[in-house]
Design an enzyme around this catalytic site. Structure first.
Site, mmCIF file in Angstrom:
data_model
loop_
_atom_site.group_PDB
_atom_site.id
_atom_site.type_symbol
_atom_site.label_atom_id
_atom_site.label_comp_id
_atom_site.label_asym_id
_atom_site.label_seq_id
_atom_site.Cartn_x
_atom_site.Cartn_y
_atom_site.Cartn_z
ATOM 1 N N GLY A 14 0.831 -1.206 0.000
ATOM 2 C CA GLY A 14 0.000 0.000 0.000
ATOM 3 C C GLY A 14 0.860 1.248 0.000
ATOM 4 N N GLY A 15 0.644 2.129 0.970
ATOM 5 C CA GLY A 15 1.388 3.383 1.008
ATOM 6 C C GLY A 15 1.065 4.254 -0.191
ATOM 7 C CB THR A 16 2.575 7.414 -1.390
ATOM 8 O OG1 THR A 16 2.362 8.096 -0.150
ATOM 9 C CG2 THR A 16 2.321 8.391 -2.528
ATOM 10 C CE LYS A 83 8.758 21.246 -2.564
ATOM 11 N NZ LYS A 83 9.240 19.862 -2.737
ATOM 12 C CB VAL A 198 2.388 -11.603 0.013
ATOM 13 C CG1 VAL A 198 2.956 -12.591 -0.999
ATOM 14 C CG2 VAL A 198 1.254 -10.791 -0.609
ATOM 15 C CD GLU A 358 15.769 19.860 -5.758
ATOM 16 O OE1 GLU A 358 14.551 20.097 -5.715
ATOM 17 O OE2 GLU A 358 16.643 20.751 -5.840
ATOM 18 C CB ILE A 362 5.458 11.694 -4.354
ATOM 19 C CG1 ILE A 362 5.487 11.181 -2.901
ATOM 20 C CG2 ILE A 362 4.018 11.750 -4.854
ATOM 21 C CD1 ILE A 362 4.699 12.033 -1.925
#
Length: 521
Positions: A14-16, A83, A198, A358, A362
């Protein structure tokens, strides 16, 4: 089976990375209303997300808009703020009582340097004929640095969602962002969610993944699998044997210590840029969310002990840090030899990881998800050609990201062992060395950035290169449209004054957004 339709897409993790990819694919295949393709995400209930990657790029606005997420809802749910770029403190040399250096890498310029390059004029001190005071490179080419210094937001409450006066991205709470994406992906876009571990990955005779087995012995079969399992790389690495290509000999940081810092009071203004402050063996990030600051020290464990790294971070934060807990993160810098192999692709940290200087992590998830949505074929017969295109493109993105981040260290004049080791020729790629050698004598050219998929365009390179440059070069023949350059600089200065009056205090705007929202699109 040849020419078998790809109808079952299984994401592990999952996560982003996992939820953003799931949402993009579900939107692409209209999973909520169509049964032709099913997207299933398997998420471990026992493995928390790292949850410190709080910076995005302006591309996130388009991503959220395409997924149908309200900007007002997103900001309120994720404690998100605006931002507008990054301020780099003390990167050129060690600070002292008399002299400290900083520069900005912004998201907006008055004129794209690919259309008209102001850099040669700045290098020749042309701005001295336009301004009463010396201008930094950022202040010559954009009004946005001044907006950040004044603590102003990039848009108004009357703007529509995702519109603004200036280009912007977001700071966000990564854990809350994953929760929002999960809710939207499952409830709105039709993603199937399974919470389980899993325990086994089964391959068929030709090396494709056939199914994964869960800890309740359930088998989840799929036609295509996406590995978002983080540094473990459960599918592509452990099961399929794709090797990890280490880059720690080029990017030397391998640790991060993170501390969440509450605001002193609710009226304290919120920085509308990431603050990055150089240290003896790395740097500290400082990100303002609505309800707290996210801080962290990225450093090399070969040059600094964990205890001293934490001590430096707590010293940066101040006395309040004594009451706050710290989180240690070990980073594995590098990439998989292949990102896509047979019927499996890795996205996020399972594919590659480059330090967060930087905030590219994402963005590269977004880029991989976009390309996967475009390239994933209807049948398995076309997997090989899609694999070749994807691997070539993503490798170029990762290598160019490596070079851009390395440039920050290479231009520094700090003198500790960490900074000197970063400037050793053997730690620098041939491609970056060639660029910097050329730029000592010639201005950057748009033809050096010839791909529409460049992660960092000419504009970004110039902000960093000229932000850290303290030796000026007369580029001679490139200095021939003085009147046009003068006009652009004057326009920028006028914009600074107008925006100072027009725009709101950052926190004040956020408070209104959280209560009332922006206009709907």
């Amino acid at each position: 089976m040849r020419n078998k339709k790809i109808q079952r897409i299984v994401i592990v993790g999952g996560g982003t990375a996992g939820w953003l990819t799931a949402a993009k694919l579900a939107k692409r295949f209209n999973c909520r209303y169509s049964q032709s393709v099913q997207v299933t995400l398997i998420e471990s209930p026992d493995i928390p997300t790292i949850g410190v990657g709080e910076g995005t790029w302006p591309t996130m606005r388009k991503t959220l808009m395409e997924l149908g997420v309200s900007e007002s809802l997103f900001m309120a749910k994720c404690s998100a703020t605006f931002k507008q770029g990054t301020r780099f403190n003390d990167w050129l040399h060690e600070p002292n009582e008399k002299k400290r250096h900083h520069y900005y890498h912004m998201f907006s310029s008055t004129v794209d340097p690919a259309d008209f390059n102001l850099a040669p004029y700045w290098c020749k001190h042309f701005v001295e004929s336009v301004s009463d005071t010396p201008l930094t490179y950022a202040d010559m080419v954009t009004a946005q640095a001044a907006v950040c210094r004044e603590g102003l937001a990039p848009k108004l409450i009357t703007h529509r969602e995702y519109d603004g006066v200036l280009n912007y991205a977001y700071h966000l709470d990564a854990g809350k962002f994953a929760e929002l994406l999960q809710s939207h992906a499952t409830e709105v876009l039709g993603v199937v969610h399974i919470r389980s571990n899993v325990t086994q990955v089964a391959l068929n005779d030709v090396g494709d993944i056939r199914h994964v087995k869960l800890n309740d012995e359930q088998r989840i079969e799929g036609d295509f699998f996406i590995d978002c399992s983080g540094f473990r790389c459960l599918l592509l690495g452990e099961a399929m044997g794709i090797e990890f290509m280490d880059m720690s000999n080029q990017l030397l940081t391998d640790r991060a210590i993170a501390i969440q810092v509450p605001y002193e009071d609710e009226t304290q203004n919120i920085a509308c840029q990431t603050n990055s402050t150089a240290q003896t063996a790395g740097w500290i990030w400082d990100i303002g969310l609505y309800n707290r600051r996210g801080t962290g020290h990225v450093y090399s464990s070969h040059h600094l002990s964990d205890d001293l790294a934490e001590e430096q971070l707590r010293s940066y934060i101040g006395d309040v840090s004594a009451e706050l807990s710290a989180k240690m993160i070990k980073m594995r810098i590098g990439y998989r030899e292949k990102f896509w192999h047979k019927n499996c692709v890795a996205i996020g940290m399972s594919a590659a990881f480059i330090e967060p200087l930087e905030a590219s992590a994402i963005f590269l998830i977004e880029a991989a998800g976009n390309m996967l949505c475009e390239l994933i074929p209807e049948t398995n017969e076309q997997l090989k050609s899609a694999e070749t295109i994807f691997n070539h493109s993503m490798l170029q993105r990762w290598l160019k990201t490596r070079d851009f981040i390395k440039m920050h260290y290479l231009l520094s004049r700090r003198s500790s062992d960490f900074w000197r080791d970063n400037q050793s020729p053997e730690t620098v790629s041939d491609s970056l060395q060639a660029k910097l050698e050329r730029w000592r004598y010639e201005p950057m050219s748009k033809y050096e950035f010839d791909s529409v998929f460049e992660p960092f365009p000419q504009e970004s390179y110039q902000y960093v290169f000229y932000g850290m440059l303290n030796e000026y070069t007369d580029f001679g023949t490139h200095y021939f449209e003085q009147q046009k350059a003068r006009s652009i600089v004057l326009r920028t200065q006028t914009a600074q004054k107008e925006l100072s009056i027009q725009l709101m205090n950052h926190r004040d705007l956020l408070t209104k957004v959280y209560h009332y929202g922006f206009q709907k699109i």
